[in-house]
Write an enzyme that holds these catalytic residues in place. Structure first.
Site, short mmCIF file in Angstrom:
data_model
loop_
_atom_site.label_atom_id
_atom_site.label_comp_id
_atom_site.label_asym_id
_atom_site.label_seq_id
_atom_site.Cartn_x
_atom_site.Cartn_y
_atom_site.Cartn_z
N LYS A 1 0.82 -1.21 0.00
CA LYS A 1 0.00 0.00 0.00
C LYS A 1 0.86 1.27 0.00
CE LYS A 1 -4.19 -2.08 1.70
NZ LYS A 1 -3.68 -3.45 1.93
C1 LIG Z 1 -4.33 -4.55 1.26
C2 LIG Z 1 -3.56 -5.80 1.08
C3 LIG Z 1 -3.94 -6.79 0.14
C4 LIG Z 1 -5.20 -6.67 -0.70
O1 LIG Z 1 -5.13 -5.65 -1.65
P1 LIG Z 1 -6.47 -5.07 -2.32
O2 LIG Z 1 -6.02 -3.88 -3.08
O3 LIG Z 1 -7.38 -4.73 -1.18
O4 LIG Z 1 -7.02 -6.13 -3.17
C5 LIG Z 1 -3.14 -7.89 -0.01
N1 LIG Z 1 -2.02 -8.07 0.74
C6 LIG Z 1 -1.63 -7.15 1.66
C7 LIG Z 1 -0.41 -7.41 2.47
C8 LIG Z 1 -2.37 -5.99 1.87
O5 LIG Z 1 -1.99 -5.09 2.79
#
Ligand SMILES: *Cc1c(COP(=O)(O)O)cnc(C)c1O
Length: 467
Positions: free
Chosen positions: A113
Site C-alpha cells: 500500500k
Molecule cells: C491490502 C492488502 C492486500 C489486498 O489488496 P487489495 O487492493 O485490497 O485487493 C493484499 N495483501 C496485503 C499485504 C495488503 O496489505
C-alpha cells in the site's frame, strides 16, 4: 482526461477534483472516461526507464491538470532510495525459469500500500496548498492500512490524520509501527473495543454532514483513483523485468481483498500492456473466486467474514469491483442501477450470459487458499528457494502456480514483508522472521496515543478540539 462516476449521476470531473473528493456525489466511484492507450513506440521507450521515469510516463496519462514539472518533482520525491530501500524501488526476484516475485513491500510500512499512499501523501499536500484548503483524514484500522496512511501523511502540511484502532488487538509490530509516530499531525485513537466498534464510529461521523463539513473530514481509502493509477505503474515495471521483448506476454498473480491492486493490473491491460492472464487469489473469504466461476456476486455479511491468517484480504465487500463491473456492462447506467439495486435488496446479483462472456474475455482467472495451503507454501518457498514470503504473498503464489502455463512468465506480486506476520511464519518454518533494522529502533521509542471507550460524542469532541 475526464473522470465519470460508475453510477452516471454525478458530473464528470478532472483528476485534481476527484483526488480530494472520495466517493462521487451519487455514491459511485470515479473512473477514467476512457483508458489511455500506450503505443508500441511508447512501450519500447518505457522498457529502459528507471522507476520514477516510468511512473512519470504512466501517471502523466492520467494526470493532466497538474503542471508537468510539478508532477515530475512529486514523483521523484516519492520513489527514492531513502523511501524504498534501493534505487530499484521495486526489485524482482527470479526464482526459476518463468517464475518471479515482484517485491512491492520495500516502503516505510513494509507493505504494497506504500507504493500508492506515499505518492498520495505528497499529492494531497500539493493540491491542498494550491487551493488553500486543509483536510482531516479519518479512518479505522485493524493494523495495516492505518500505518500505511499515517506514514504517508506524517508531517504533510494541510493534512491531519485521526486513526481509530482497537486497543490491545493489534500485533506488537503493528502497534509499535503506528503508536510510535511522534508527528504532530498524526492522532492515534485507541478504542477500548473491536475493529467493528472503530468502523462504526467512523461511519457515524461520516453520516454527520455538518460535522464533516465543519472539520473537513475526508478519507484515503482504496477507492481513490490516484491510488489505482499509482499501482498501474508497477505492472508495467514487472512486465519489463520479466520479459526481453514486447512480443512476450506475462501472467500476474495478485492476492486480493478490496480489488484495488488487481484492478490496477486490469487497467494496465486495457492500456495495452501484453498481459495474458490476471490471476486473482483470495483466501477463505472467496467471494471473488465465486464470482469469476459463475457470475454471481454475493458479498458476505458480519459473521460470514472469516478472520484468517492473511488478514488484509478478509474483506466482505470488494469496493473497487464496481469499476470493473461498470466496464462489463458497457457502462450502461440502467444496468448498473439494476445490479446495485439487487445488491442492496437481495444481497447479491447474477450477471446475464452475455455479460459472463465479457468477464471470461477480460482475462481473469481466480482461486482461493486455506490456512494450511498458506503455511505449506511459505515452507515450500523457503525450502526450495530460501525465500521467505508473507501469508498474503503465499496465497498469491498458491493460486498463481495452479494457473501457470508453460513458456509464459508468471509474476507473483509480493504484498508484504514476512516480519509483519511473525506468528504464521513461526508456524510454517519453526523460526522467527528477521526484523528489518529500522524496526528494531521502534521498540525503544515511546508510544503516543489517546484512548477512549467507543463513545461517539467523546471522540467527536476530541477531534473538534484537536483540529
Ligand atoms: C491490502 C492488502 C492486500 C489486498 O489488496 P487489495 O487492493 O485490497 O485487493 C493484499 N495483501 C496485503 C499485504 C495488503 O496489505
Amino acid at each position: 482526461m475526464r473522470y465519470v462516476s460508475t453510477r452516471s449521476k454525478a458530473p464528470a470531473k478532472g483528476f485534481s477534483s476527484v483526488l480530494l473528493e472520495g466517493l462521487a456525489q451519487d455514491g459511485g466511484l470515479y473512473t477514467p472516461e476512457e483508458y489511455p492507450q500506450i503505443s508500441a513506440k511508447e512501450l519500447s521507450l518505457m522498457r529502459t526507464m528507471n522507476y520514477p521515469q516510468l511512473a512519470n510516463a504512466v501517471l502523466g496519462k492520467f494526470i493532466d491538470d497538474i503542471h508537468a514539472g510539478d508532477l515530475r518533482e512529486l514523483i521523484n520525491a516519492t520513489y527514492t532510495k531513502e523511501n524504498f530501500a534501493s534505487d530499484k524501488i521495486v526489485p524482482i526476484k527470479h526464482l526459476e525459469e518463468n517464475l518471479y516475485l515482484l517485491d512491492l513491500c520495500q516502503g516505510p510500512t513494509l507493505a504494497f500500500k506504500d507504493m500508492a499512499l506515499q505518492f498520495l501523501g505528497r499529492l494531497f499536500e500539493y493540491s491542498l496548498a494550491k487551493s488553500g484548503q486543509s483536510l482531516t483524514i479519518l479512518g479505522a484500522t485493524s493494523g495495516d492500512t492505518g500505518s500505511s496512511a499515517e506514514y504517508a501523511m506524517r508531517a504533510r502540511k494541510g493534512v491531519r490524520v485521526f486513526m481509530l484502532s482497537p486497543l490491545g488487538r493489534m500485533s506488537e509490530f503493528q502497534k509499535k509501527q503506528m503508536y510510535t509516530l511522534q508527528d504532530e499531525n498524526i492522532f492515534n485513537i485507541a478504542i477500548k473495543g473491536t475493529f467493528d466498534d472503530c468502523q462504526d464510529i467512523v461511519k457515524a461521523i461520516n453520516e454527520d454532514a455538518k460535522f464533516k463539513r465543519q472539520y473537513k473530514i475526508g478519507a484515503v481509502n482504496s477507492i481513490n483513483w490516484a491510488r489505482i493509477a499509482a499501482q498501474v505503474v508497477y505492472y508495467f515495471w514487472g512486465y519489463f523485468r520479466a520479459t526481453n521483448s514486447n512480443d512476450e506476454r506475462v501472467m500476474f498473480s495478485v492476492p486480493t481483498g478490496n480489488f484495488g491492486n488487481i484492478l490496477a493490473g486490469y487497467v494496465a491491460k486495457q492500456m495495452g500492456l501484453p498481459v495474458e492472464k490476471l490471476i486473482l487469489a483470495t483466501n477463505e473469504n472467496n467471494v471473488l473466486e465465486e464470482f469469476f466461476e459463475n457470475g454471481t456476486y454475493r458479498p458476505r455479511v458480519g459473521q460470514e467474514v472469516h478472520a484468517t491468517s492473511s488478514p488484509s484480504m478478509d474483506i466482505s465487500k470488494a469496493s473497487n469491483f464496481e469499476r470493473y463491473i461498470f466496464d462489463i456492462v458497457d457502462r450502461n447506467p440502467k444496468r448498473m442501477a439494476e445490479l446495485w439495486e439487487g445488491l442492496k435488496s437481495a444481497g447479491f446479483f447474477d450477471l446475464g450470459s452475455e455479460e459472463i462472456e465479457k468477464v471470461r474475455a477480460s482475462g481473469f482467472v481466480a482461486g482461493s487458499s486455506t490456512h494450511a495451503d498458506r503455511v505449506a507454501m511459505i515452507r515450500s518457498m523457503y525450502e526450495k528457494y530460501r525465500v521467505l514470503v508473507d501469508p498474503h504473498t503465499a496465497d498469491g503464489i498458491h493460486t498463481g502456480l495452479k494457473f501457470r502455463e508453460k513458456n509464459i512468465p508468471l509474476v507473483c506480486l509480493e504484498t508484504a514483508q514476512p516480519a509483519k506476520f511473525a506468528a504464521t511464519i513461526r508456524e510454517s518454518i519453526g523460526q522467527e522472521p528477521e526484523l528489518p533494522k529500522s524496526f528494531k529502533e521502534l521498540e525503544k521509542l515511546p508510544e503516543r496515543f489517546v484512548s477512549f471507550e467507543p463513545d461517539l460524542e467523546k471522540i467527536k469532541h476530541y477531534i473538534a478540539t484537536a483540529v
